[in-house]
Design a protein around this motif. Structure first.
Motif, PDB file in Angstrom:
ATOM      1  N   ASN A  99       0.823  -1.211   0.000  1.00  0.00           N
ATOM      2  CA  ASN A  99       0.000   0.000   0.000  1.00  0.00           C
ATOM      3  C   ASN A  99       0.855   1.256   0.000  1.00  0.00           C
ATOM      4  O   ASN A  99       1.529   1.555   0.977  1.00  0.00           O
ATOM      5  CB  ASN A  99      -0.879  -0.048   1.263  1.00  0.00           C
ATOM      6  N   LEU A 100       0.772   2.008  -1.087  1.00  0.00           N
ATOM      7  CA  LEU A 100       1.510   3.280  -1.125  1.00  0.00           C
ATOM      8  C   LEU A 100       0.554   4.445  -1.320  1.00  0.00           C
ATOM      9  O   LEU A 100       0.898   5.446  -1.962  1.00  0.00           O
ATOM     10  CB  LEU A 100       2.567   3.228  -2.228  1.00  0.00           C
ATOM     11  N   SER A 101      -0.641   4.331  -0.769  1.00  0.00           N
ATOM     12  CA  SER A 101      -1.618   5.403  -0.977  1.00  0.00           C
ATOM     13  C   SER A 101      -2.238   5.951   0.291  1.00  0.00           C
ATOM     14  O   SER A 101      -3.095   6.831   0.205  1.00  0.00           O
ATOM     15  CB  SER A 101      -2.735   4.918  -1.903  1.00  0.00           C
ATOM     16  N   SER A 102      -1.827   5.488   1.463  1.00  0.00           N
ATOM     17  CA  SER A 102      -2.486   6.016   2.667  1.00  0.00           C
ATOM     18  C   SER A 102      -1.722   7.219   3.210  1.00  0.00           C
ATOM     19  O   SER A 102      -0.563   7.447   2.864  1.00  0.00           O
ATOM     20  CB  SER A 102      -2.555   4.945   3.753  1.00  0.00           C
ATOM     21  N   ASN A 103      -2.386   7.984   4.057  1.00  0.00           N
ATOM     22  CA  ASN A 103      -1.736   9.089   4.776  1.00  0.00           C
ATOM     23  C   ASN A 103      -1.337   8.648   6.181  1.00  0.00           C
ATOM     24  O   ASN A 103      -1.056   9.475   7.038  1.00  0.00           O
ATOM     25  CB  ASN A 103      -2.694  10.277   4.894  1.00  0.00           C
ATOM     26  N   ASN A 104      -1.354   7.351   6.394  1.00  0.00           N
ATOM     27  CA  ASN A 104      -1.029   6.771   7.693  1.00  0.00           C
ATOM     28  C   ASN A 104       0.503   6.738   7.840  1.00  0.00           C
ATOM     29  O   ASN A 104       1.114   5.696   7.986  1.00  0.00           O
ATOM     30  CB  ASN A 104      -1.644   5.358   7.715  1.00  0.00           C
ATOM     31  N   TYR A 105       1.090   7.965   7.789  1.00  0.00           N
ATOM     32  CA  TYR A 105       2.543   8.133   7.677  1.00  0.00           C
ATOM     33  C   TYR A 105       3.346   7.318   8.688  1.00  0.00           C
ATOM     34  O   TYR A 105       4.396   6.802   8.394  1.00  0.00           O
ATOM     35  CB  TYR A 105       2.918   9.601   7.914  1.00  0.00           C
ATOM     36  N   LEU A 106       2.854   7.279   9.924  1.00  0.00           N
ATOM     37  CA  LEU A 106       3.667   6.675  10.984  1.00  0.00           C
ATOM     38  C   LEU A 106       3.142   5.302  11.400  1.00  0.00           C
ATOM     39  O   LEU A 106       3.643   4.711  12.352  1.00  0.00           O
ATOM     40  CB  LEU A 106       3.715   7.626  12.191  1.00  0.00           C
ATOM     41  N   GLY A 107       2.117   4.847  10.724  1.00  0.00           N
ATOM     42  CA  GLY A 107       1.544   3.532  11.049  1.00  0.00           C
ATOM     43  C   GLY A 107       0.655   3.572  12.283  1.00  0.00           C
ATOM     44  O   GLY A 107       0.219   2.518  12.779  1.00  0.00           O
ATOM     45  N   LEU A 108       0.342   4.768  12.784  1.00  0.00           N
ATOM     46  CA  LEU A 108      -0.402   4.843  14.045  1.00  0.00           C
ATOM     47  C   LEU A 108      -1.885   4.470  13.905  1.00  0.00           C
ATOM     48  O   LEU A 108      -2.545   4.160  14.896  1.00  0.00           O
ATOM     49  CB  LEU A 108      -0.245   6.236  14.671  1.00  0.00           C
TER      50      LEU A 108
ATOM     51  N   LEU B 272       7.520  16.661   9.865  1.00  0.00           N
ATOM     52  CA  LEU B 272       8.634  17.620   9.920  1.00  0.00           C
ATOM     53  C   LEU B 272       8.776  18.187  11.335  1.00  0.00           C
ATOM     54  O   LEU B 272       7.878  18.008  12.174  1.00  0.00           O
ATOM     55  CB  LEU B 272       8.358  18.785   8.956  1.00  0.00           C
ATOM     56  N   GLY B 273       9.875  18.913  11.576  1.00  0.00           N
ATOM     57  CA  GLY B 273      10.049  19.622  12.848  1.00  0.00           C
ATOM     58  C   GLY B 273       9.955  18.698  14.047  1.00  0.00           C
ATOM     59  O   GLY B 273       9.283  19.018  15.021  1.00  0.00           O
ATOM     60  N   LYS B 274      10.596  17.545  13.975  1.00  0.00           N
ATOM     61  CA  LYS B 274      10.538  16.518  15.017  1.00  0.00           C
ATOM     62  C   LYS B 274       9.091  16.173  15.370  1.00  0.00           C
ATOM     63  O   LYS B 274       8.740  15.908  16.523  1.00  0.00           O
ATOM     64  CB  LYS B 274      11.290  16.964  16.269  1.00  0.00           C
TER      65      LYS B 274
ATOM     66  N   LYS C 153      -3.452   9.718  22.820  1.00  0.00           N
ATOM     67  CA  LYS C 153      -2.401   8.689  22.909  1.00  0.00           C
ATOM     68  C   LYS C 153      -1.362   8.901  21.806  1.00  0.00           C
ATOM     69  O   LYS C 153      -0.151   8.840  22.031  1.00  0.00           O
ATOM     70  CB  LYS C 153      -3.049   7.295  22.816  1.00  0.00           C
ATOM     71  N   SER C 154      -1.855   9.187  20.603  1.00  0.00           N
ATOM     72  CA  SER C 154      -0.962   9.382  19.467  1.00  0.00           C
ATOM     73  C   SER C 154      -0.008  10.552  19.712  1.00  0.00           C
ATOM     74  O   SER C 154       1.214  10.442  19.473  1.00  0.00           O
ATOM     75  CB  SER C 154      -1.828   9.639  18.231  1.00  0.00           C
ATOM     76  N   ILE C 155      -0.545  11.652  20.202  1.00  0.00           N
ATOM     77  CA  ILE C 155       0.311  12.831  20.438  1.00  0.00           C
ATOM     78  C   ILE C 155       1.299  12.548  21.568  1.00  0.00           C
ATOM     79  O   ILE C 155       2.452  12.976  21.512  1.00  0.00           O
ATOM     80  CB  ILE C 155      -0.556  14.079  20.692  1.00  0.00           C
ATOM     81  N   GLU C 156       0.882  11.761  22.538  1.00  0.00           N
ATOM     82  CA  GLU C 156       1.819  11.369  23.608  1.00  0.00           C
ATOM     83  C   GLU C 156       2.986  10.575  23.011  1.00  0.00           C
ATOM     84  O   GLU C 156       4.149  10.824  23.337  1.00  0.00           O
ATOM     85  CB  GLU C 156       1.102  10.513  24.657  1.00  0.00           C
ATOM     86  N   ILE C 157       2.649   9.636  22.134  1.00  0.00           N
ATOM     87  CA  ILE C 157       3.697   8.804  21.510  1.00  0.00           C
ATOM     88  C   ILE C 157       4.671   9.696  20.715  1.00  0.00           C
ATOM     89  O   ILE C 157       5.891   9.580  20.831  1.00  0.00           O
ATOM     90  CB  ILE C 157       3.071   7.717  20.600  1.00  0.00           C
ATOM     91  N   LEU C 158       4.086  10.620  19.938  1.00  0.00           N
ATOM     92  CA  LEU C 158       4.925  11.496  19.107  1.00  0.00           C
ATOM     93  C   LEU C 158       5.759  12.467  19.940  1.00  0.00           C
ATOM     94  O   LEU C 158       6.865  12.841  19.549  1.00  0.00           O
ATOM     95  CB  LEU C 158       4.057  12.304  18.134  1.00  0.00           C
TER      96      LEU C 158
ATOM     97  N   THR D 207      11.045  10.211  18.533  1.00  0.00           N
ATOM     98  CA  THR D 207      11.031  10.529  17.097  1.00  0.00           C
ATOM     99  C   THR D 207      11.349   9.276  16.254  1.00  0.00           C
ATOM    100  O   THR D 207      11.615   9.380  15.059  1.00  0.00           O
ATOM    101  CB  THR D 207      12.073  11.628  16.775  1.00  0.00           C
ATOM    102  N   GLU D 208      11.271   8.122  16.914  1.00  0.00           N
ATOM    103  CA  GLU D 208      11.644   6.878  16.241  1.00  0.00           C
ATOM    104  C   GLU D 208      10.813   6.637  14.964  1.00  0.00           C
ATOM    105  O   GLU D 208      11.358   6.288  13.914  1.00  0.00           O
ATOM    106  CB  GLU D 208      11.416   5.737  17.241  1.00  0.00           C
ATOM    107  N   LEU D 209       9.510   6.847  15.067  1.00  0.00           N
ATOM    108  CA  LEU D 209       8.651   6.577  13.903  1.00  0.00           C
ATOM    109  C   LEU D 209       8.956   7.550  12.764  1.00  0.00           C
ATOM    110  O   LEU D 209       8.953   7.171  11.592  1.00  0.00           O
ATOM    111  CB  LEU D 209       7.171   6.664  14.302  1.00  0.00           C
ATOM    112  N   GLN D 210       9.204   8.825  13.126  1.00  0.00           N
ATOM    113  CA  GLN D 210       9.547   9.795  12.068  1.00  0.00           C
ATOM    114  C   GLN D 210      10.844   9.405  11.372  1.00  0.00           C
ATOM    115  O   GLN D 210      10.952   9.512  10.144  1.00  0.00           O
ATOM    116  CB  GLN D 210       9.722  11.192  12.665  1.00  0.00           C
ATOM    117  N   GLU D 211      11.810   8.958  12.158  1.00  0.00           N
ATOM    118  CA  GLU D 211      13.096   8.577  11.554  1.00  0.00           C
ATOM    119  C   GLU D 211      12.909   7.429  10.566  1.00  0.00           C
ATOM    120  O   GLU D 211      13.451   7.433   9.465  1.00  0.00           O
ATOM    121  CB  GLU D 211      14.106   8.201  12.646  1.00  0.00           C
ATOM    122  N   LYS D 212      12.089   6.468  10.936  1.00  0.00           N
ATOM    123  CA  LYS D 212      11.821   5.319  10.059  1.00  0.00           C
ATOM    124  C   LYS D 212      11.103   5.790   8.782  1.00  0.00           C
ATOM    125  O   LYS D 212      11.414   5.340   7.670  1.00  0.00           O
ATOM    126  CB  LYS D 212      10.961   4.317  10.842  1.00  0.00           C
ATOM    127  N   LEU D 213      10.142   6.713   8.965  1.00  0.00           N
ATOM    128  CA  LEU D 213       9.412   7.253   7.807  1.00  0.00           C
ATOM    129  C   LEU D 213      10.375   7.896   6.810  1.00  0.00           C
ATOM    130  O   LEU D 213      10.312   7.651   5.605  1.00  0.00           O
ATOM    131  CB  LEU D 213       8.380   8.283   8.301  1.00  0.00           C
TER     132      LEU D 213
END
Ligand code: PMP
Length: 396
Positions: A46-55, A219-221, A286-291, A295-301
């Motif tokens: 799947n290369l069409s979702s906006n689920n950037y971080l898999g959350l 962006l921006g951590k 919960k998502s904002i707490e994780i972010l 920054t692990e998920l952003q780095e992987k992205l």
């Protein structure tokens, strides 16, 4: 009996769209919207979702939702200003403000709604809005709703912006002038030139409005495009969505406390449309707490998107001027773009074609959205399919 005029109108226009290859067929999912999806019983990368971080499929968010449903039920039951505001809404708004480095924030039912809400709460027929020509449809509609004079600015053209800002200011025709832009442009993946925009805004006393639907979490951590340029105290409106990197649904405006107080009494979707559900809110918190914690998920992205971009460029595809994970593969002709996407599908890759009116005529593209959830093997498989189909269609 249905109206003949309507029937004729629909038939004519639907046929025309289909003949020109501009009719968008919808493929319903039979799985979650993760890195691999199922459509018509077929598994696809799947290369069409906006689920950037898999959350969107994260166990911690699912758990938060389930607990909120057990505690508060499934619906908010009212608009925010009657009795649809739960303490959870306030907690989320507080978390968003901290995440965005602003004084306050207000949540809406979607990012689209935010733009309907926020622009017309502040701008009216005696005002003018300088709007980048590639701004998202919801910005365009929000501007129209306000009845302000809309002045289209050539895409990311700072000379054009400055000239038009100067002209609008010196005309003396407008009470307020706003400059409005996407933070990251959703079809090309380029980043708005915010430092220059802010400088022009300061020179001509413009209100600044940045819709960062695609920059937040990316962006921006994680804090978004405004933070990426260290401009948090210089942008009046920071819009975001809870539906992309955050992984849930909803939208928000972050800014000064006075602005948020005003939106709470004057923005119509807040006053007249039922509040976000407790489950959506709990998962977003919960998502904002994780972010905020990592920054692990952003780095992987970013690692995944650099890998895909390098691979596509090496194969000879035109990925335009993307500076973010949004990776278009520009084909041009609409029918050829749709054919390309169809062949990718047959070979096991889901990358949706995007054609007019979403992008200008003749700039049809297949848009790839790599996420933190993709593995190297999936990306290698994707590149092999691109190579096969690209050669077969004489595109590379
Ligand atoms: N603004 C921009 C720049 C977007 O890309 C989008 C999503 N397509 C939206 C707003 C709408 O956000 P939502 O999906 O939360 O309504």
């Amino acid at each position: 009996m249905s109206s003949n005029v309507l029937q004729d109108f629909l038939k004519l226009n639907l046929n025309e769209l289909k003949e020109k290859g501009l009719y968008n067929e919808i493929d319903p999912l039979e799985s979650s919207n993760g890195p691999v999806i199922k459509i018509n019983g077929k598994e696809l990368i799947n290369l069409s979702s906006n689920n950037y971080l898999g959350l969107a499929t994260d166990e911690r968010l699912k758990q938060a939702m389930v607990e909120a449903i057990k505690e508060y039920g499934v619906g908010a039951g009212a608009v925010r200003t009657i009795n649809g505001t739960f303490k959870l809404h306030l907690e989320l708004e507080d978390k968003i403000a901290k995440f965005k480095h602003t004084e306050a924030a207000i949540a809406y039912q979607s990012g689209f709604n935010c733009n309907m809400a926020a622009i017309s709460a502040v701008m009216d027929k005696n005002d003018a809005i300088l709007s980048d020509e590639l701004n998202h449809a919801s910005i365009i509609d929000g501007c129209r709703l306000s009845k302000a004079k809309i002045i289209r600015v050539n895409h990311s053209d700072m000379l054009d912006l400055r000239n038009k800002a100067k002209e609008a200011k010196e005309s003396g025709l407008y009470n307020k002038i706003m400059v409005i832009t996407d933070g990251v442009f959703s079809m090309d993946g380029d980043i708005a030139k915010l430092p220059e925009i802010v400088e022009i805004a300061e020179e001509f006393d413009l209100i600044t409005y940045v819709d960062d639907a695609h920059g937040s979490g990316v962006l921006g951590k994680g804090a978004g495009t405004v933070k990426h340029f260290q401009l948090s105290d210089k942008v009046d409106f920071q819009i975001g969505t809870l539906s992309k990197a955050i992984g849930v649904v909803g939208g928000y405006v972050a800014g000064k406390k006075d602005l948020i107080d005003w939106l709470k009494v004057r923005s119509r979707p807040f006053l007249f449309s039922t509040a976000l559900t407790p489950a959506d809110i709990a998962a977003s918190i919960k998502s904002i707490e994780i972010l905020s914690d990592s920054t692990e998920l952003q780095e992987k992205l970013w690692e995944n998107s650099e890998y895909l971009k390098k691979g596509l460029t090496k194969l000879g595809f035109d990925i335009g001027k993307s500076e973010t994970p949004i990776t278009p593969c520009i084909i041009g002709d609409e029918l050829q773009t749709q054919q390309f996407s169809k062949r990718l599908y047959e070979e096991g890759v889901y990358a949706k074609s995007i054609v007019f009116p979403t992008v200008p005529k003749g700039t049809g593209r297949v848009r790839n959205m790599p996420t933190a959830g993709h593995s190297k093997e999936m990306l290698d498989q994707t590149l092999a399919v691109y190579e096969k189909v690209g050669k077969e269609m004489n595109l590379i």
